[in-house]
Every structure is written in C-alpha cells, then in structure tokens.
Design a protein around this motif. Structure first.
Motif, PDB file in Angstrom:
ATOM      1  N   ALA A  19       0.823  -1.198   0.000  1.00 48.31           N
ATOM      2  CA  ALA A  19       0.000   0.000   0.000  1.00 48.31           C
ATOM      3  C   ALA A  19       0.863   1.255   0.000  1.00 48.31           C
ATOM      4  N   THR A  20       1.964   1.226   0.760  1.00 47.44           N
ATOM      5  CA  THR A  20       2.869   2.374   0.767  1.00 47.44           C
ATOM      6  C   THR A  20       3.472   2.593  -0.613  1.00 47.44           C
TER       7      THR A  20
ATOM      8  N   VAL B 129       2.209   1.608  -3.494  1.00 48.27           N
ATOM      9  CA  VAL B 129       1.164   2.031  -4.419  1.00 48.27           C
ATOM     10  C   VAL B 129       0.834   3.506  -4.222  1.00 48.27           C
ATOM     11  N   MET B 130       0.738   3.921  -2.963  1.00 44.16           N
ATOM     12  CA  MET B 130       0.439   5.332  -2.706  1.00 44.16           C
ATOM     13  C   MET B 130       1.558   6.220  -3.227  1.00 44.16           C
TER      14      MET B 130
ATOM     15  N   LEU C 149       1.144   6.323  -6.938  1.00 49.07           N
ATOM     16  CA  LEU C 149       0.023   7.168  -7.339  1.00 49.07           C
ATOM     17  C   LEU C 149       0.372   8.651  -7.183  1.00 49.07           C
TER      18      LEU C 149
ATOM     19  N   LEU D 108      -7.154   8.456  -8.937  1.00 47.69           N
ATOM     20  CA  LEU D 108      -6.071   7.876  -8.154  1.00 47.69           C
ATOM     21  C   LEU D 108      -6.512   7.591  -6.722  1.00 47.69           C
TER      22      LEU D 108
ATOM     23  N   GLY E 233      -6.487   3.998  -5.074  1.00 45.72           N
ATOM     24  CA  GLY E 233      -5.822   3.677  -3.815  1.00 45.72           C
ATOM     25  C   GLY E 233      -6.747   2.959  -2.855  1.00 45.72           C
TER      26      GLY E 233
ATOM     27  N   THR F 176      -7.353  -0.504  -4.127  1.00 40.43           N
ATOM     28  CA  THR F 176      -6.167  -1.337  -3.882  1.00 40.43           C
ATOM     29  C   THR F 176      -6.115  -1.799  -2.436  1.00 40.43           C
ATOM     30  N   LEU F 177      -6.380  -0.864  -1.508  1.00 36.35           N
ATOM     31  CA  LEU F 177      -6.376  -1.242  -0.092  1.00 36.35           C
ATOM     32  C   LEU F 177      -7.474  -2.242   0.211  1.00 36.35           C
TER      33      LEU F 177
END
Length: 493
Positions: free
Chosen positions: A51-52, A54-55, A58, A192, A196, A199-200
């Motif tokens: 997640a980190t 991906v963020m 993004l 985005l 996000g 995704t999470l």
C-alpha cells in the motif's frame, strides 16, 4: 478388540461436535485464531508495504501528470509568443494589434487569452476588459483569475500567462485558461484516490482470503495428525506434488527481485556514467569562471575564458542532444520525413568536415565511393551517424590512417569506416553500443559514450544494422542500410 473400543468411543463425540452448529463464541475464537496466524501477519506486513508503494506510485503519477500539463501549457504559450513576436517584426505595432484582435475573436478565444494595453493601461485589443490582478509564479510566468461565461452565467477559472513589454511602453499579455487542465487534474486526483482505496480494499480482502486458506491447510494437517495420534496410522497428509506454497512464493519473489536488481544496476551504471561525464566539465567550467573573477580584469583573458566556457557548454549540450537523438531514432518519429538520399554525398560532406581534424592529428583520411549510393532515410540522423563513426575512428587512432568507403550491391548500401588504432576486444564489441559504455582506455578522452548508441539507433530506424569487426590492425565499423532503387531521385541538401 479390547484396544479398539476406546478409539471408536473417542471418535463418536468428535462426529457429534462436527454436526452441531458453531456457537458465536466458537466463531469469535476462529476469528481470533485467523488474526493471530503467521500467514495473516505476513500478509498484513506485505499489504502495508504494498500500500505504501502504491500510494507513492500514485502520488508520483499525479505529480508527473500535473507537471506534464503545465509543460504543455507553457510550451503552447511559448509558441504563441514566438508567433506574435514574428508578426510584430513583420507588421509593427498596428499589425500586432490587428492579429490579437483577430485571434481573440476566433475559436481560440475561449482557451487563449490576449491583451495589449497602451502606456496608460488602456486596452487596445484582446479578450480581457482590463489588466488582471496577477501574481508571479516564477520569473517570466504569472497566474491570474479569469472570468468566463455567457449572459448571466459567469465562472472564474485560473489562468497562466506571460508578459513582455513592447517598445513605447506597450504591454502584451498572452495567457491560457486552465479550466480544462484543472478539471483533468481533479479527475486524475479522484481516479487515483479511488484506485488507492480499491487497492487497499482488495489487498485486505485478499489478505483475509489467503490467511483463511493457509489456516485451512494447517488445520487439515493438524486434523490428520490428530487422527494418526488416535490410532489411525493409515492417514497421510495430502500432497499437491507442486512443492510448498511458501517455496513457490519465495521463488517468485526472488525472480521479481532479481529483475528489479538488474534494472536498478543498469540504472545505477547509467547514473554513474552521467555523473562521471558531466561532473568533470561542470567542475572545470565553475573553476574557470571562479578563477577569472579572482584575477585582474583583462579583456583578452575574459574573451578566452568565455570561449572555453562556451566549448564546455557545447560539450554538455552535445551529451543531451545525443540522448534526444537516440530517443528520437528509437521512437521512430523521423520515419515520416524520410526521403531518397545519396549516402555517398552525405559521407563526403561529413568527411570534409573531419578532414582538418585528421590532418591535425597527422592521420591520412581517404574517401572512396562507388558513384551515387541511394538510401531512404533522414539526412540529419544519417549524417550524425556517419560523423560519430568518423569521430571515433579519428579520436582513437593515434597514428596511421582512417578510410571511409561507401558501396552498394543494389540491395544493400554499406558504409565502412576503417582505422589503424588499437581496436576493441571482441568480447566488448557488443557492449560498446550500450549507452554511456566506454572502455577503460577511453575514459580520459573527450566523449560521452553515446556515439555508437546513436549509430545503432539510427541503423535500426532505417531497417539496417551496424557491426564492429577487426581491421588487423584497428577497427572496422560497417553500417548496412537497405538500398533505394536507382530510379528514385536523391533529395537535394
């Protein structure tokens, strides 16, 4: 028979318990077991890292997208200002006012903003009623609000523009309404953000699903072990035959990490080479200017320093121009402008430019061509490729000769550059075509390691190839291109 009875009795309660519905306390206990499993903790850890990443990705995408929009806007305004400056030079102030009035009334008036005012600030032409209350974004660029609408419906949008002064105290503002860019940026931000969150959400759902599957596998092994403990020695743990899932995960992760490492190593090498090739000339340039400032003022010395500084700047620009040329050739953007050319004529022109360089080094430069050798290509890129081959041959040949030959067999056109220098080891002849790759012996020689990379890119763009061979002694570079039929006329220079 006496020993078997306890086993049957012990199995009966287990069957009854399995048939009974799971009480709420049992479901809560199962959930706690799921949360405390190593599989769930591992997935949670990977989810956090993922997640980190991906963020961060993004955020980078948003930053790059916003920067691209601003660059496109500024490029459009630069082109518009250049066109207006040309109109002013040709037609004067009255002509410029007329052009601005025409463009303000056209279809571009909704996006482009024009305003020219006299020395007292009175509007002469444009689609703004008065000079806007602007703020400076950075030198040369301003931001200001603009009111757009029809009838009673009015909207205020941000705008960006540039201002320059015309002789006589007149001022010209050229800007662009950013409502489309703002809407696009907002849409990207919303997309985005949802990406996000999705995704999470998917990551969390996948983590729970994987954890439950892993717990189910562990429970199957535990139940099998329990039955074996209770005396059923014929029970076995079921095998899939594909290996442990943790081993598969480790194998996939290792393969992914190996690929990332290779890419990072390649990036590190390019970065190191760029730092090596650009740091030295920049340091020389700065030192030269600093020493000049400390010395006693001398016009002749200042001119010499300026000439040397320009030469250093040209070398730096050459590196970036080479990178842009390689990117242009690899992208194939020059295919649309290709035309029939005389490769022999291009080679002769380039050789004529390098003849003084060869003579200065005491080298013999010979040129041989079998009449007109025609190819279909881009003159600028082909000339640059030939220049790079000649430059390398002359630069790395301490003494002897350099020969340039252009031949054709009707199907292929061959351009050969032979020298009597030290040559390149056979095992390194493919590697020198990579960007910023330079042999150890050439580190002290001026260059950026992009010459042969550009030659290869140009050859591939034209459907040809380039190879290096042993010239015994020296090196032979052979550029092969598809030949053009003799009936097609060659383009004039």
């Amino acid at each position: 028979m006496t020993d078997a009875a306890p086993v049957a009795d012990a199995a009966a309660p287990a069957t009854d318990a399995a048939a009974a519905p799971t009480p709420p306390a049992g479901r809560w206990h199962a959930a706690r077991r799921l949360l405390r499993t190593n599989a769930f903790r591992l997935v949670a850890l990977y989810l956090t890292l993922f997640a980190t990443s991906v963020m961060a990705l993004l955020i980078f995408i948003y930053w790059a997208t916003a920067g691209f929009i601003e660059q496109q806007t500024e490029a459009t305004l630069d082109a518009e200002v250049a066109g207006l400056a040309e109109q002013y030079e040709q037609r004067g102030l009255s002509g410029l006012v007329q052009v601005i009035a025409e463009r303000s009334a056209g279809e571009r008036g909704d996006a482009m903003i024009y305003l020219i005012v006299d020395p007292q600030g009175h509007p002469l032409a444009g689609n703004l009623s008065s000079w806007p209350n602007a703020r400076e974004i950075r030198p040369g660029w301003i931001g200001f609000p603009v009111e757009i609408g029809h009838g009673t419906t009015r909207e205020t949008h941000p705008a960006r523009g540039t201002v320059f002064t015309i002789p006589g105290g007149y001022r010209l503002l050229v800007g662009r309404d950013l409502r489309d860019a703002t809407a696009y940026r907002k849409r990207v931000t919303t997309t985005l953000a949802w990406a996000g969150l999705l995704t999470l959400g998917l990551g969390l759902a996948g983590g729970i699903f994987i954890s439950r599957n892993m717990l189910r596998r562990v429970e199957a092994v535990s139940n099998t072990a329990a039955r074996i403990i209770h005396g059923d020695l014929g029970q076995r743990v079921a095998l899939t035959g594909s290996g442990d899932e943790f081993d598969q995960l480790a194998t996939n992760l290792n393969a992914m990490l190996d690929q990332i490492e290779r890419l990072m190593e390649g990036m590190r090498q390019v970065t190191d080479n760029i730092a090596h090739d650009l740091r030295t000339p920049l340091a020389r340039l700065r030192t030269r200017l600093e020493v000049t400032l400390l010395e006693r003022p001398d016009a002749a010395r200042c001119q010499e320093v300026v000439r040397e500084t320009i030469a250093e700047a040209d070398q730096l620009l050459g590196t970036f121009n080479a990178l842009l040329s390689i990117a242009e050739a690899e992208a194939g953007s020059a295919r649309a402008s290709m035309q029939a050319l005389d490769l022999a004529e291009i080679a002769a022109s380039v050789a004529e430019l390098y003849a003084p360089f060869a003579e200065e080094k005491g080298l013999s430069l010979t040129i041989a061509a079998e009449g007109s050798v025609r190819v279909q290509g881009d003159r600028h890129l082909l000339a640059q490729a030939v220049a790079n081959l000649l430059d390398n041959a002359i630069k790395y040949t301490p003494q002897g000769r350099v020969a340039l030959r252009v031949t054709s067999d009707g199907r292929e056109a061959r351009l050969e550059v032979d020298d009597s220098g030290p040559g390149i080891p056979a095992e390194r002849r493919d590697a020198v075509f990579d960007r910023f790759v330079r042999l150890e012996g050439s580190r002290s020689t001026p260059g950026n390691g992009l010459g042969l990379s550009l030659v290869r890119a140009v050859a591939r763009l034209h459907g040809g190839s380039v190879v290096l061979a042993d010239n015994e002694p020296g090196l032979r570079a052979v550029l092969t291109l598809p030949a053009t039929p003799a009936g097609v006329p060659a383009a004039l220079a």
